[in-house]
Structures are given as structure tokens and as C-alpha cells.
Design a protein around this motif. Structure first.
Motif, mmCIF file in Angstrom:
data_model
loop_
_atom_site.group_PDB
_atom_site.id
_atom_site.type_symbol
_atom_site.label_atom_id
_atom_site.label_comp_id
_atom_site.label_asym_id
_atom_site.label_seq_id
_atom_site.Cartn_x
_atom_site.Cartn_y
_atom_site.Cartn_z
ATOM 1 N N ILE A 3 8.933 -10.064 25.259
ATOM 2 C CA ILE A 3 9.160 -9.682 23.866
ATOM 3 C C ILE A 3 10.551 -10.103 23.401
ATOM 4 O O ILE A 3 11.553 -9.841 24.077
ATOM 5 N N VAL A 4 10.614 -10.772 22.253
ATOM 6 C CA VAL A 4 11.901 -11.069 21.615
ATOM 7 C C VAL A 4 12.079 -10.070 20.477
ATOM 8 O O VAL A 4 11.173 -9.875 19.663
ATOM 9 N N GLN A 5 13.231 -9.412 20.447
ATOM 10 C CA GLN A 5 13.538 -8.489 19.356
ATOM 11 C C GLN A 5 14.813 -8.944 18.690
ATOM 12 O O GLN A 5 15.800 -9.231 19.358
ATOM 13 N N LYS A 6 14.793 -9.010 17.373
ATOM 14 C CA LYS A 6 16.018 -9.367 16.638
ATOM 15 C C LYS A 6 16.445 -8.192 15.767
ATOM 16 O O LYS A 6 15.625 -7.624 15.041
ATOM 17 N N TYR A 7 17.713 -7.836 15.860
ATOM 18 C CA TYR A 7 18.241 -6.726 15.057
ATOM 19 C C TYR A 7 19.251 -7.261 14.053
ATOM 20 O O TYR A 7 20.233 -7.912 14.429
ATOM 21 N N GLY A 8 19.011 -6.968 12.784
ATOM 22 C CA GLY A 8 19.879 -7.458 11.705
ATOM 23 C C GLY A 8 21.127 -6.614 11.527
ATOM 24 O O GLY A 8 21.334 -5.605 12.221
ATOM 25 N N GLY A 9 21.954 -7.013 10.575
ATOM 26 C CA GLY A 9 23.279 -6.429 10.365
ATOM 27 C C GLY A 9 23.304 -4.911 10.211
ATOM 28 O O GLY A 9 24.121 -4.233 10.847
ATOM 29 N N GLU A 31 8.467 0.175 29.177
ATOM 30 C CA GLU A 31 7.019 -0.002 29.039
ATOM 31 C C GLU A 31 6.514 -1.186 29.862
ATOM 32 O O GLU A 31 5.348 -1.558 29.775
ATOM 33 N N GLY A 32 7.445 -1.794 30.613
ATOM 34 C CA GLY A 32 7.035 -2.862 31.523
ATOM 35 C C GLY A 32 7.208 -4.265 30.968
ATOM 36 O O GLY A 32 6.666 -5.220 31.513
ATOM 37 N N ASN A 33 7.947 -4.384 29.877
ATOM 38 C CA ASN A 33 8.129 -5.704 29.269
ATOM 39 C C ASN A 33 9.432 -6.362 29.703
ATOM 40 O O ASN A 33 10.378 -5.688 30.096
ATOM 41 N N LYS A 34 9.463 -7.672 29.594
ATOM 42 C CA LYS A 34 10.732 -8.400 29.679
ATOM 43 C C LYS A 34 11.251 -8.524 28.255
ATOM 44 O O LYS A 34 10.471 -8.825 27.346
ATOM 45 N N VAL A 35 12.553 -8.301 28.060
ATOM 46 C CA VAL A 35 13.072 -8.264 26.701
ATOM 47 C C VAL A 35 14.264 -9.204 26.502
ATOM 48 O O VAL A 35 15.211 -9.205 27.292
ATOM 49 N N VAL A 36 14.186 -10.005 25.443
ATOM 50 C CA VAL A 36 15.325 -10.802 25.003
ATOM 51 C C VAL A 36 15.687 -10.310 23.608
ATOM 52 O O VAL A 36 14.828 -10.245 22.729
ATOM 53 N N VAL A 37 16.945 -9.919 23.427
ATOM 54 C CA VAL A 37 17.378 -9.360 22.152
ATOM 55 C C VAL A 37 18.321 -10.341 21.460
ATOM 56 O O VAL A 37 19.231 -10.871 22.090
ATOM 57 N N ILE A 38 18.070 -10.584 20.188
ATOM 58 C CA ILE A 38 18.988 -11.413 19.394
ATOM 59 C C ILE A 38 19.649 -10.488 18.374
ATOM 60 O O ILE A 38 18.961 -9.701 17.720
ATOM 61 N N CYS A 168 7.604 -11.977 18.507
ATOM 62 C CA CYS A 168 8.987 -11.957 18.026
ATOM 63 C C CYS A 168 9.075 -10.878 16.950
ATOM 64 O O CYS A 168 8.484 -11.003 15.884
ATOM 65 N N GLU A 169 9.787 -9.796 17.269
ATOM 66 C CA GLU A 169 9.884 -8.668 16.341
ATOM 67 C C GLU A 169 11.219 -8.720 15.607
ATOM 68 O O GLU A 169 12.270 -8.743 16.243
ATOM 69 N N ILE A 170 11.176 -8.735 14.288
ATOM 70 C CA ILE A 170 12.402 -8.771 13.490
ATOM 71 C C ILE A 170 12.661 -7.360 12.962
ATOM 72 O O ILE A 170 11.907 -6.871 12.103
ATOM 73 N N TYR A 171 13.671 -6.707 13.503
ATOM 74 C CA TYR A 171 14.004 -5.334 13.078
ATOM 75 C C TYR A 171 15.043 -5.362 11.967
ATOM 76 O O TYR A 171 16.077 -6.011 12.087
#
Ligand code: ADP
Ligand code: ASP
Ligand code: MG
Length: 401
Positions: A3-9, A31-38, A168-171
Motif C-alpha cells: 500500500i502507498v499512502q500519501k499525506y498532504g500538507g 493489518e499485515g501490509n507493506k507500507v510506503v508513505v509519501i 495508492c491512497e491519497i489522504y
């Protein structure tokens, strides 16, 4: 899942918010995922850095500007990795360069040319949470570049594509993509699903909830994109390749305030003049949007076109240099905005445009320029009426229902 998660300003706007992001990332990891955070810079930081540079000059050096701006995202990526590790979850932060983000050399609006995700993949194999500074890359000379405003979205999609992420989740600070900016029209409705094409139009036309190039890339690489809030657990908006079967003709209204117009009067009416003007602008990577040419009676024409407001000064100077005709008058106007309606259903329905024109007429708003495509209608109006136009159109197309 990967999962890629991106967190904005706003999502990383304070240390407490970064802490909340760390908790959300840990939950995903547990939850058992691999996570890359931007991550983006803390809200307001990029603007402040630009103001700092503008204290000295309005035309700062591109290379130094990018080195300066990249600092914002480095701060948040390091802090998030520090927070995660402190909570007992090994994490590693990467700058754009360390994440393998290679770009061309157009400073402040570089394009990604390749991604070498070796470091990211290695860290994932070591079971670490990877945190990447968004918005930045490095060119072939090793100079730091940035990807244009809102560019962390693009970093996230590009990395998701390069490592073959499942999603790719854009938060961000709203629950998803709405029928229009909920800050302008509180009655705006959240869309559960929107097609890449509609989202691309909305984003290109000013809906900054997603940066337009990120949507373009997501479509190209077939990245599953979701926009949702980092402040709650509501379902977000899925951006997909499917066009919905429902009968909504219009999916949204967008407002672009970053618009300016240049008018060149009394241009000699001969072949090649437009080519001369627009190739000079293209050479300097200036994005020309709407173009209008009125033919005069005396063998000259008036040529009007719009450019992004922040490029008006540069565009104006280029036009003066090209000097399409010695007697010309060049005027510039940045008191305009572009309001657009977008929807794939437009293709198969008539009367969509006339309703827009009538709605603005009823509000006494003069339309200065119009452009249309299969799935959008854009109108240039005085900036004073931008928000009024958005609300009136939102109502006219029943988007609040
Ligand atoms: P981030 O810092 O998370 O990248 P942005 O400020 O870039 O967030 O984008 C989110 C903002 O986009 C929202 O706060 C909202 O005001 C604005 N926005 C504009 N149009 C829309 C739309 N159609 N749907 C949702 N948000 C929108
Ligand atoms: N910090 C950058 C900006 O404000 C990039 C981003 O937030 O996506 O434009
Ligand atoms: Mg953004």
C-alpha cells in the motif's frame, strides 16, 4: 498488500498531526501490509519558503529554488520516520534522490523520467516502513528538482506504479472528491467513484484535491487511486477506469483562480504569426490554454490567450521580445478566473452548454472566453464572480440533489 499512502500538507500540519499519521500507518502495517508513505511539507511551509526567496527577487534561480523547496518535504519525511521508529516500528526516510526519483532539468516543474525503486524495495524486504519526501527528484546532473505545486500526489502515483503497489491512497483534509470545492459550496456532494478522464479534467481545471499530472499518470499506469480524509475513517472516492452507468450528465464544477490573459492587438494577419508567438512560449515551457483570435477589418487581428497567473510576467516578456508587429499593443489581465463544468455524460446530451450560459447570464455574469471539449465546458469570467458562478452552476445542474 503493498500500500502507498500519501499525506498532504494539512494532514502533517503539526507535530500532533504527524503523530496521528504515524498511528494510521502503524494500523495499516499491523493489518499485515507493506507500507510506503509519501509526505508533503507541513501546510504553509512551501508558501513560506517561496516568500523567503521573493524577499530578495521575484525571479529566483531555479536550481536554488528547488533545493530550498525540497527542504519542506525532507522535514516531514524525517519526522515521520523518527515518530514511527520511536513507536517501535522500524522506518526509513528517503529524499527524492534516495527514493530513485529521476527527472528532467526543468526546475520548479520537472517531469519524472525514471524511477529506480531499489532502495525502497530493499527496505521493504527488510520489513521497514518506507517514508519518502514527496514533490522532489534529482536530474542527471545530481541537482535537486521539484515537480510543480501539489507534486507530492505525483510522487505517490509514480512510486505506486514503480513498485506495483495494490493501491495508492491519497489522504487529505476533505473526505474525497466532491461535486465542487466544498469550501465554496457547502452543499457539494462527495462522489463515491469518478473516472480517470473526469478526474483529469476536474484536476486540470482547478480542483486541487488531486494534482492533474498524478491523475494522468495513474490512468497510464493503471494505478488504483483512492482519495480520502486523514481526519476520519469515512469512505473516500475511488478513481477508476470505469465510467459510471448512472445517468449523471455532469459530475463536477471546477474553479481555477490561477489564470491570466494576454491580448495582443493589431497583429499583422499573415501566415506564421500565431506559430511564431506560440512556439516562443512553448520553448520556454509556458502552458497556453485558451486562445481567441478576432479578425479585424484592416488586415490585422487581435490575439488573446490565457496562461497560468504565475507565468504571466514571463509570458509577457516573451511576447514583447517576439514583437509580432511593431505597432502592437500588448495587454495583460490577471483579474480573471476559469469556471468549468465536467461530465462524461455531456457527450450524449444536448443543451448542457446553453444551460451554463443561461445560468451565468441570469446572474449578470459576462462570459469573456469559452472553450469546450467532449466532456467539459470552460468559461473565463471576472474573478469577482468566480464563487458565485460555481454555486449558481452547481444548483443549475442539480448537483446538490
Ligand atoms: P493536500 O494538502 O492534502 O494535498 P490540497 O489543499 O492540495 O490538499 O487539496 C485539498 C483541497 O482541495 C480541499 O481542501 C478542497 O478545498 C479543495 N478542492 C477543490 N476542488 C475540490 C473537489 N472537487 N473536491 C474536493 N476538494 C476540492
Ligand atoms: N509542498 C508542495 C506544495 O505545497 C507539494 C505538495 O504539497 O504536494 O505544492
Ligand atoms: Mg495537494
Amino acid at each position: 498488500m503493498l500500500i502507498v499512502q500519501k499525506y498532504g500538507g494539512t494532514s502533517v500540519g503539526t507535530l500532533e498531526r504527524i503523530d496521528a499519521v504515524a498511528e494510521r500507518v502503524i494500523k495499516t502495517k499491523k493489518e499485515g501490509n507493506k507500507v510506503v508513505v509519501i509526505v508533503s511539507a507541513m501546510s504553509g511551509v512551501t508558501n513560506r519558503l517561496i516568500e523567503y526567496a521573493n524577499f530578495f527577487t521575484n525571479e529566483p534561480l531555479g536550481r536554488e529554488m528547488d533545493l530550498l523547496l525540497s527542504a519542506g518535504e525532507r522535514v516531514t519525511s524525517s519526522l515521520l520516520a523518527i515518530a514511527l521508529s520511536a513507536k517501535g516500528y522500524p522506518a526509513i526516510a528517503f529524499s527524492g534522490r534516495q527514493a530513485g526519483m529521476i527527472t528532467d532539468h526543468f526546475h520548479t516543474k520537472a517531469r519524472i523520467s525514471a524511477i529506480n525503486p531499489e532502495n525502497i524495495n530493499k527496505a521493504l524486504q527488510d520489513d521497514k516502513i518506507v517514508v519518502v519526501a514527496g514533490f522532489q527528484g534529482v536530474d542527471e546532473n545530481g541537482d535537486v528538482t521539484t515537480l510543480g505545486r501539489g507534486g507530492s500526489d505525483l510522487s505517490a502515483v509514480a512510486i505506486a506504479g514503480a513498485i506495483n503497489a495494490d493501491v495508492c491512497e491519497i489522504y487529505t483534509d476533505v473526505d474525497g472528491v466532491y461535486t465542487t470545492d466544498p469550501r465554496i459550496e457547502p452543499k457539494a456532494k462527495k462522489l463515491d467513484q469518478v473516472s480517470y478522464d473526469e478526474m483529469l479534467e476536474l484536476a486540470s481545471l482547478g480542483a486541487k484535491v488531486l494534482q492533474n499530472r498524478s491523475v494522468e499518470l495513474a490512468k497510464k499506469l493503471n494505478v488504483n487511486l483512492i482519495t480520502r480524509s486523514s481526519f476520519n475513517d469515512h469512505e473516500g472516492t475511488l478513481i477508476t477506469g470505469e465510467e459510471k452507468m448512472e445517468d449523471a450528465i455532469i459530475s463536477g464544477i471546477a474553479l481555477d483562480r490561477n489564470q491570466a490573459r494576454i491580448t495582443v492587438r493589431k497583429v499583422v494577419d499573415r501566415p506564421g504569426v500565431a506559430a511564431e508567438i506560440f512556439s516562443a512560449l512553448a520553448k520556454e515551457e509556458i502552458n497556453v490554454d485558451m486562445i481567441i483570435q478576432n479578425v479585424g477589418r484592416d488586415g490585422t487581428t487581435n490575439l488573446g490567450f490565457t496562461v497560468p497567473e504565475n507565468e504571466l510576467h514571463k509570458a509577457y516578456e516573451i511576447i514583447q521580445k517576439v514583437n509580432p508587429n511593431s505597432g502592437e499593443v500588448i495587454e495583460s489581465d490577471n483579474e480573471i478566473v476559469k469556471v468549468s463544468i465536467v461530465g462524461v455524460g455531456m457527450k450524449s446530451h444536448s443543451g448542457v452548454a446553453s444551460l451554463a450560459f443561461q445560468t451565468l447570464a441570469d446572474e449578470g455574469i459576462n462570459i469573456q472566453m469559452i472553450s469546450t471539449s467532449e466532456i467539459k465546458i470552460s468559461m473565463i469570467i471576472n474573478e469577482k464572480y468566480g464563487e458565485l458562478a460555481v454555486r449558481a452552476l452547481h444548483k443549475a445542474y442539480n448537483l446538490d440533489k
